[in-house]
Design a protein around this motif. Structure first.
Motif, PDB file in Angstrom:
ATOM      1  N   LYS A   2       0.834  -1.192   0.000  1.00 32.99           N
ATOM      2  CA  LYS A   2       0.000   0.000   0.000  1.00 32.99           C
ATOM      3  C   LYS A   2       0.876   1.252   0.000  1.00 32.99           C
ATOM      4  N   GLU A 272      -9.504   3.171  -0.011  1.00 32.50           N
ATOM      5  CA  GLU A 272      -8.325   2.333  -0.206  1.00 32.50           C
ATOM      6  C   GLU A 272      -7.824   1.711   1.092  1.00 32.50           C
ATOM      7  N   ASP A 274      -7.807  -0.811   4.195  1.00 37.23           N
ATOM      8  CA  ASP A 274      -8.276  -2.165   4.486  1.00 37.23           C
ATOM      9  C   ASP A 274      -8.766  -2.310   5.921  1.00 37.23           C
ATOM     10  N   LYS A 409       0.321   1.760   5.560  1.00 39.57           N
ATOM     11  CA  LYS A 409       0.937   0.431   5.506  1.00 39.57           C
ATOM     12  C   LYS A 409       0.562  -0.417   6.717  1.00 39.57           C
ATOM     13  N   ASP A 412      -2.747  -1.937   6.152  1.00 35.01           N
ATOM     14  CA  ASP A 412      -2.827  -2.863   5.016  1.00 35.01           C
ATOM     15  C   ASP A 412      -3.265  -4.237   5.513  1.00 35.01           C
ATOM     16  N   SER A 414      -2.934  -7.060   4.268  1.00 36.09           N
ATOM     17  CA  SER A 414      -1.970  -8.138   4.029  1.00 36.09           C
ATOM     18  C   SER A 414      -0.773  -8.084   4.970  1.00 36.09           C
ATOM     19  N   ARG A 415      -0.676  -7.018   5.767  1.00 39.64           N
ATOM     20  CA  ARG A 415       0.442  -6.904   6.706  1.00 39.64           C
ATOM     21  C   ARG A 415      -0.003  -7.418   8.073  1.00 39.64           C
TER      22      ARG A 415
END
Length: 463
Positions: A2, A272, A274, A409, A412, A414-415
């Motif tokens: 991101k 944008e 998450d 970030k 994010d 996915s993190r």
């Protein structure tokens, strides 16, 4: 990975929202915890959240041991009577009790544990420097020096600044549930230098008088959210209260307005995100992290993905992020550094002295964000010199970009950022040398073989 859109970066680099809010905060004159300026500051922050488009803005009150400044003075007898009672000479330390004590004055240098071990402080007024030598290996907090004086049976405590400018330092020394045990004031470096000289010729007689008011009052937390309604959330935090002797421009006006600015920028890219981001400005940090502890004790910490706390930013544009050993946070800001091509210092060390700590001590992933400055120690912080003229709005713009990029970030999906067992946090705190000082200051939060935290054991002061 991101990233922040270039349109958002451009907005941040032309924004004056944070500067205008900072001007409004410093113009309140006094944002001492539980006092009228903090109430008005909280309202300003909530208004900013709402005007920037964040959702569910609210203010929550909670009780704290309040403290109101009166007069203070120090009189020293050496050939003649020397009286120090001007505000550029002495200021009472918040949390001090009122008192009027006369005793011999003794200087214990930097106030290291060994300095107290080698000195007989019983019944005396004890003076210690605000400096911790760089080579000592760990920072000796004001509360630890005060605590050592109390345990040694001292009658009073003087905290002398090690930086020039006729700026006596302030900072809380109160207990969790009320005032400290002995009267305490800060004295300027210039007064301290004279007193050290007097002590070199013996132990002069001194009289310390403090008039103040200690009684319960209310502080408040301010919060609002942006992003999707996820079960997990990222906390972006700072504290609105400030010491009453200055404007509180840097500590922590800068952190407060950056929370609002990050929230504003995230609203522009909300689709944008998450993960939900909670912008949260605590009250009563300077007198015991009360706002952060109150929030931590009244919410489910399992829902907190991580906390990103800004305290100590503002005197430069180079970000400095302490990750407390949570590597994914460091990785996020390393990516920001590389993508933006700007310097970002990343440290894995523990910093148990600000609003992230009530979360980190419970195993929640957390970071403290600061900026690199050349001044030794706090610089202008905790003195009359913490004023708006020391700051530059261009630094705020740079920090807003870096910190917003980092928060994106952290949010994010996915993190993965996992919490840690409390025992692991405890062990890291011990390994980095903080146990002795925190025990000496009365705020060691880990007890028992299972290292369960006692969040009510407040970490006193301004961390």
């Amino acid at each position: 990975m991101k990233t922040v859109p270039t349109t958002i970066v451009g907005d941040a680099y032309t924004s004056s929202h944070h500067w205008n809010l900072l001007c409004d905060l410093v113009d309140l004159d006094n944002r001492m915890a539980g006092q009228q300026g903090e109430i008005e500051g909280a309202a300003l922050v909530k208004d900013a959240f709402e005007s920037h488009g964040l959702r569910d803005a609210s203010i929550t009150e909670f009780e704290i041991p309040g403290w109101w400044r009166g007069s203070s003075s120090l009189t020293v007898e050496r050939e003649r009577t020397h009286e120090f009672d001007a505000q550029h000479e002495t200021v009472a330390l918040p949390g001090t009790p009122s008192g009027d004590v006369s005793a011999e004055l003794i200087d214990v240098g930097d106030g290291l544990p060994e300095d107290f071990e080698n000195a007989d402080v019983e019944g005396k007024i004890v003076m210690a420097s605000s400096l911790t030598p760089d080579e000592y290996g760990r920072w000796i907090h004001r509360g630890e020096k005060y605590g050592a004086a109390v345990r040694g049976g001292a009658a009073g405590f003087l905290f002398r600044n090690h930086l020039d400018g006729n700026l006596p330092p302030t900072g809380s020394i109160g207990n969790e549930d009320g005032s400290g045990d002995i009267p305490a004031v800060g004295v300027s470096k210039e007064v301290g230098h004279r007193l050290v000289r007097y002590c070199e010729d013996g132990e002069p007689t001194a009289r310390l008088t403090v008039d103040c008011r200690n009684e319960p009052t209310n502080s408040r937390n301010i919060e609002a959210v942006v992003g999707p309604e996820t079960d997990e959330e990222v906390l972006v935090t700072a504290h609105v209260d400030a010491h009453d002797v200055g404007e509180g421009a840097n500590d922590n006006g800068v952190g407060t307005v950056l929370v609002a600015e990050i929230g504003r920028l995230l609203v522009e890219m909300e689709d944008e995100l998450d993960t939900k981001v909670r912008c949260l400005v605590f009250g009563a940090e300077e007198v015991g992290l009360y706002g952060a502890y109150h929030w931590a004790e009244t919410h489910d910490l399992d829902s907190v993905k991580c906390i990103f706390n800004m305290d100590g930013a503002g005197y430069s544009r180079t970000a400095d992020v302490y990750t407390h050993g949570f590597e994914p946070i460091g990785d996020a800001f390393a990516e920001v550094r590389d993508e933006l091509g700007v310097p970002v210092e990343i440290n894995a060390g523990i910093r148990p002295h600000s609003d992230h700590w009530p979360f980190v001590q419970n195993g929640v992933a957390g970071a403290q964000a600061r900026s690199i400055a050349d001044d030794s120690g706090r610089g202008w912080g905790h003195t009359h010199g913490d004023t708006l003229d020391k700051l530059d709005r261009r630094d705020l713009r740079d920090l807003a970009v870096v910190f917003t990029a980092g928060v994106v970030k952290l949010a994010d999906g996915s993190r993965e950022i996992s919490s840690k067992p409390v025992a692991e946090v405890r062990d890291a705190t011990i390994e980095q040398g903080y146990e002795e000082g925190m025990r000496n200051a009365g705020n060691w939060p880990f007890e028992g073989d299972e290292a369960e935290t006692t969040a009510g054991a407040m970490a006193k002061g301004d961390r």
